[in-house]
Scaffold this active site. Structure first.
Site, PDB file in Angstrom:
ATOM      1  N   SER A 124       1.290  -3.947  -2.479  1.00  0.00           N
ATOM      2  CA  SER A 124       0.696  -2.849  -3.244  1.00  0.00           C
ATOM      3  C   SER A 124       1.726  -1.765  -3.535  1.00  0.00           C
ATOM      4  O   SER A 124       2.650  -1.542  -2.739  1.00  0.00           O
ATOM      5  CB  SER A 124      -0.440  -2.265  -2.405  1.00  0.00           C
ATOM      6  OG  SER A 124      -0.836  -1.027  -2.913  1.00  0.00           O
ATOM      7  N   TYR A 148      -3.589   1.667   5.372  1.00  0.00           N
ATOM      8  CA  TYR A 148      -3.640   0.536   4.432  1.00  0.00           C
ATOM      9  C   TYR A 148      -2.236   0.232   3.891  1.00  0.00           C
ATOM     10  O   TYR A 148      -1.760  -0.905   3.947  1.00  0.00           O
ATOM     11  CB  TYR A 148      -4.599   0.849   3.273  1.00  0.00           C
ATOM     12  CG  TYR A 148      -4.456  -0.132   2.131  1.00  0.00           C
ATOM     13  CD1 TYR A 148      -4.848  -1.460   2.277  1.00  0.00           C
ATOM     14  CD2 TYR A 148      -3.909   0.263   0.904  1.00  0.00           C
ATOM     15  CE1 TYR A 148      -4.699  -2.368   1.242  1.00  0.00           C
ATOM     16  CE2 TYR A 148      -3.759  -0.638  -0.144  1.00  0.00           C
ATOM     17  CZ  TYR A 148      -4.156  -1.951   0.041  1.00  0.00           C
ATOM     18  OH  TYR A 148      -3.993  -2.854  -0.985  1.00  0.00           O
ATOM     19  N   LYS A 152       0.459  -3.077   4.550  1.00  0.00           N
ATOM     20  CA  LYS A 152       1.122  -3.895   3.519  1.00  0.00           C
ATOM     21  C   LYS A 152       2.633  -3.914   3.753  1.00  0.00           C
ATOM     22  O   LYS A 152       3.284  -4.956   3.652  1.00  0.00           O
ATOM     23  CB  LYS A 152       0.814  -3.341   2.122  1.00  0.00           C
ATOM     24  CG  LYS A 152      -0.623  -3.523   1.694  1.00  0.00           C
ATOM     25  CD  LYS A 152      -0.934  -4.987   1.448  1.00  0.00           C
ATOM     26  CE  LYS A 152      -2.384  -5.251   1.169  1.00  0.00           C
ATOM     27  NZ  LYS A 152      -2.724  -6.665   1.112  1.00  0.00           N
TER      28      LYS A 152
HETATM   29  N1  LIG Z   1      -7.517  -4.144  -6.237  1.00  0.00           N
HETATM   30  C1  LIG Z   1      -6.526  -3.303  -5.999  1.00  0.00           C
HETATM   31  O1  LIG Z   1      -6.555  -2.146  -6.436  1.00  0.00           O
HETATM   32  C2  LIG Z   1      -5.314  -3.757  -5.217  1.00  0.00           C
HETATM   33  C3  LIG Z   1      -4.098  -3.069  -5.387  1.00  0.00           C
HETATM   34  C4  LIG Z   1      -2.994  -3.479  -4.635  1.00  0.00           C
HETATM   35  C5  LIG Z   1      -3.101  -4.546  -3.739  1.00  0.00           C
HETATM   36  N2  LIG Z   1      -4.287  -5.180  -3.591  1.00  0.00           N
HETATM   37  C6  LIG Z   1      -4.385  -6.275  -2.614  1.00  0.00           C
HETATM   38  O2  LIG Z   1      -4.733  -7.470  -3.288  1.00  0.00           O
HETATM   39  C7  LIG Z   1      -5.545  -8.291  -2.449  1.00  0.00           C
HETATM   40  C8  LIG Z   1      -6.791  -8.685  -3.196  1.00  0.00           C
HETATM   41  O3  LIG Z   1      -7.445  -7.502  -3.609  1.00  0.00           O
HETATM   42  P1  LIG Z   1      -8.826  -7.513  -4.384  1.00  0.00           P
HETATM   43  O4  LIG Z   1      -8.865  -6.294  -5.232  1.00  0.00           O
HETATM   44  O5  LIG Z   1      -9.075  -8.834  -4.970  1.00  0.00           O
HETATM   45  O6  LIG Z   1      -9.798  -7.262  -3.146  1.00  0.00           O
HETATM   46  P2  LIG Z   1     -11.204  -7.951  -2.801  1.00  0.00           P
HETATM   47  O7  LIG Z   1     -11.763  -7.222  -1.650  1.00  0.00           O
HETATM   48  O8  LIG Z   1     -12.025  -8.099  -4.032  1.00  0.00           O
HETATM   49  O9  LIG Z   1     -10.726  -9.423  -2.361  1.00  0.00           O
HETATM   50  C9  LIG Z   1     -10.265  -9.705  -1.070  1.00  0.00           C
HETATM   51  C10 LIG Z   1     -11.016 -10.931  -0.587  1.00  0.00           C
HETATM   52  O10 LIG Z   1     -10.542 -11.256   0.720  1.00  0.00           O
HETATM   53  C11 LIG Z   1     -11.666 -11.563   1.537  1.00  0.00           C
HETATM   54  N3  LIG Z   1     -11.242 -11.285   2.915  1.00  0.00           N
HETATM   55  C12 LIG Z   1     -10.962 -10.095   3.482  1.00  0.00           C
HETATM   56  N4  LIG Z   1     -10.560 -10.271   4.750  1.00  0.00           N
HETATM   57  C13 LIG Z   1     -10.586 -11.605   4.996  1.00  0.00           C
HETATM   58  C14 LIG Z   1     -10.274 -12.419   6.118  1.00  0.00           C
HETATM   59  N5  LIG Z   1      -9.877 -11.883   7.270  1.00  0.00           N
HETATM   60  N6  LIG Z   1     -10.418 -13.763   6.014  1.00  0.00           N
HETATM   61  C15 LIG Z   1     -10.841 -14.330   4.848  1.00  0.00           C
HETATM   62  N7  LIG Z   1     -11.146 -13.608   3.753  1.00  0.00           N
HETATM   63  C16 LIG Z   1     -11.018 -12.262   3.825  1.00  0.00           C
HETATM   64  C17 LIG Z   1     -12.798 -10.699   1.032  1.00  0.00           C
HETATM   65  O11 LIG Z   1     -14.075 -11.234   1.337  1.00  0.00           O
HETATM   66  C18 LIG Z   1     -12.522 -10.698  -0.476  1.00  0.00           C
HETATM   67  O12 LIG Z   1     -13.203 -11.759  -1.109  1.00  0.00           O
HETATM   68  C19 LIG Z   1      -5.805  -7.489  -1.186  1.00  0.00           C
HETATM   69  O13 LIG Z   1      -4.905  -7.929  -0.184  1.00  0.00           O
HETATM   70  C20 LIG Z   1      -5.494  -6.069  -1.596  1.00  0.00           C
HETATM   71  O14 LIG Z   1      -5.031  -5.293  -0.525  1.00  0.00           O
HETATM   72  C21 LIG Z   1      -5.395  -4.826  -4.318  1.00  0.00           C
END
Ligand SMILES: NC(=O)c1ccc[n+]([C@@H]2O[C@H](COP(=O)([O-])OP(=O)(O)OC[C@H]3O[C@@H](n4cnc5c(N)ncnc54)[C@H](O)[C@@H]3O)[C@@H](O)[C@H]2O)c1
Length: 334
Positions: A124, A148, A152
């Site tokens: 991120s 958070y 990362k």
């Molecule tokens: N959306 C954003 O703004 C953003 C920005 C930067 C980084 N990210 C990173 O990208 C990744 C995906 O983000 P997203 O927006 O799709 O989030 P999201 O919450 O929609 O998707 C994450 C998925 O991981 C699953 N999950 C969480 N912990 C788990 C575990 N221990 N075992 C199995 N499944 C698990 C959740 O059920 C969810 O379906 C994350 O790691 C997040 O930190 C997201």
């Protein structure tokens, strides 16, 4: 290639699943559904015309992860699974480190045991913290401002050490800026539980009447119009970035970090104007106090992405607004 997507039922993972499958990869999803809805699987099937295998499990369950890696003859892993709400991470840091850091360590241990050493990790822009200069390039000092972001950065550091220890590892950390939009079908998109943390679903919920009005957190920043500026990247561009990263890793061992953004900051007002144009009405807005920890402005340097991942034709904010509105209006959860 057979690719495992941890957290593949989530917002970004579901879009990547579609893009990778359409490009001819065999995709397997693993998710504990802590922040996603099982109905996404049916909706992915509607887009693709076939279903994808999905294992309901926690990424920390090493026995299941090992079985999945072997059974599906996985060649690469994209590790999306994690918790992502900044405020929640401040209130409950242990659960963030347990899920994001411990979960990642467990996954990497199993991958090493099974001999799968190609990995894309969801990092991120929060790893950078307060800008010393802009745009953020990948070498910008890292000083995340919350648990958070630190979770990362810790995983990135673990992965750098892992690649240093064993030259067979091929690792790309993708630092996402602000993902927005939805699949153009309106079937999959971002639909967090409760009050959204990210601006776009918040706007969509206010537009559909689910929220009474839209809060704008501060209009006195030193930015073009006083509201915060961010680098919004369409989730489909982001998904395509993962496909490019998988291709890149085919011929590149070692460790790399790459920003995924557009390189162009937009203000909250820019985004709202684009959204209002799409829906054809004005939204009820209330300017409230700045949120502590919010930065006035940040955006990505996209130079490295254009070299390593061949860049991307970025979809406009208008397209992102159109797609999220389509998703918001659709009856996706029946
Ligand atoms: N959306 C954003 O703004 C953003 C920005 C930067 C980084 N990210 C990173 O990208 C990744 C995906 O983000 P997203 O927006 O799709 O989030 P999201 O919450 O929609 O998707 C994450 C998925 O991981 C699953 N999950 C969480 N912990 C788990 C575990 N221990 N075992 C199995 N499944 C698990 C959740 O059920 C969810 O379906 C994350 O790691 C997040 O930190 C997201």
């Amino acid at each position: 290639m057979n690719i495992l997507l941890t957290g593949g039922a989530g917002y970004i993972g579901s879009h990547a699943a579609v893009v990778l499958t359409e490009a001819g990869h065999e995709v397997v999803l693993l998710d504990n559904f802590s922040n996603s809805n099982k109905s996404v699987l049916k909706r992915i099937r509607k887009i693709l015309g076939r279903s994808l295998p999905c294992i309901e499990a926690d990424v920390r369950d090493t026995d299941i992860v090992e079985r999945v890696l072997r059974e599906y003859k996985i060649g690469a892993v994209i590790h999306f699974a994690g918790l992502k709400a900044v405020g929640e991470s401040v209130a409950n840091p242990i659960s963030y480190y347990a899920n994001n850091v411990q979960g990642s360590i467990n996954l990497f241990q199993v991958m090493q045991k099974v001999g799968i050493k190609t990995l894309v990790f969801s990092s991120s822009a929060t790893v950078y913290g307060e800008p010393k200069y802009l745009p953020f390039d990948e070498d910008h000092p890292k000083n995340p401002m919350n648990p958070y972001g630190r979770s990362k950065l810790q995983v990135e550091e673990i992965l750098r050490d892992l690649a240093d220890s064993d030259s067979e590892w091929k690792i790309a950390c993708l630092r996402y800026f602000n993902p927005v939009g939805a699949h153009e079908s309106g079937l999959i998109g971002e639909d967090p539980n409760g009050i959204p943390n990210n601006l776009m679903p918040y706007v969509a919920k206010a537009a559909s009447g689910e929220l009474p009005h839209l809060n704008i957190f501060g209009d006195d920043y030193e930015t073009c119009d006083g509201t915060g500026e961010r680098d919004y990247i369409h989730v489909m561009d982001l998904a395509e970035g993962h496909m490019a990263a998988i291709s890149y890793l085919k011929n590149h061992a070692g460790f790399t970090c790459v920003n995924l953004g557009t390189g162009k900051p937009l203000s909250v007002m820019d985004l709202l104007n684009a959204f209002e144009k799409v829906i054809g009405k004005n939204l009820k807005k209330v300017v409230v106090q700045r949120r502590s920890g919010d930065l006035p402005c940040y955006y990505a340097s996209v130079e490295q992405a254009s070299i390593q991942l061949n860049g991307s034709a970025f979809r406009s904010i208008e397209i992102a607004c159109r797609d999220i509105w389509k998703f918001q209006k659709a009856d996706n959860f029946q």
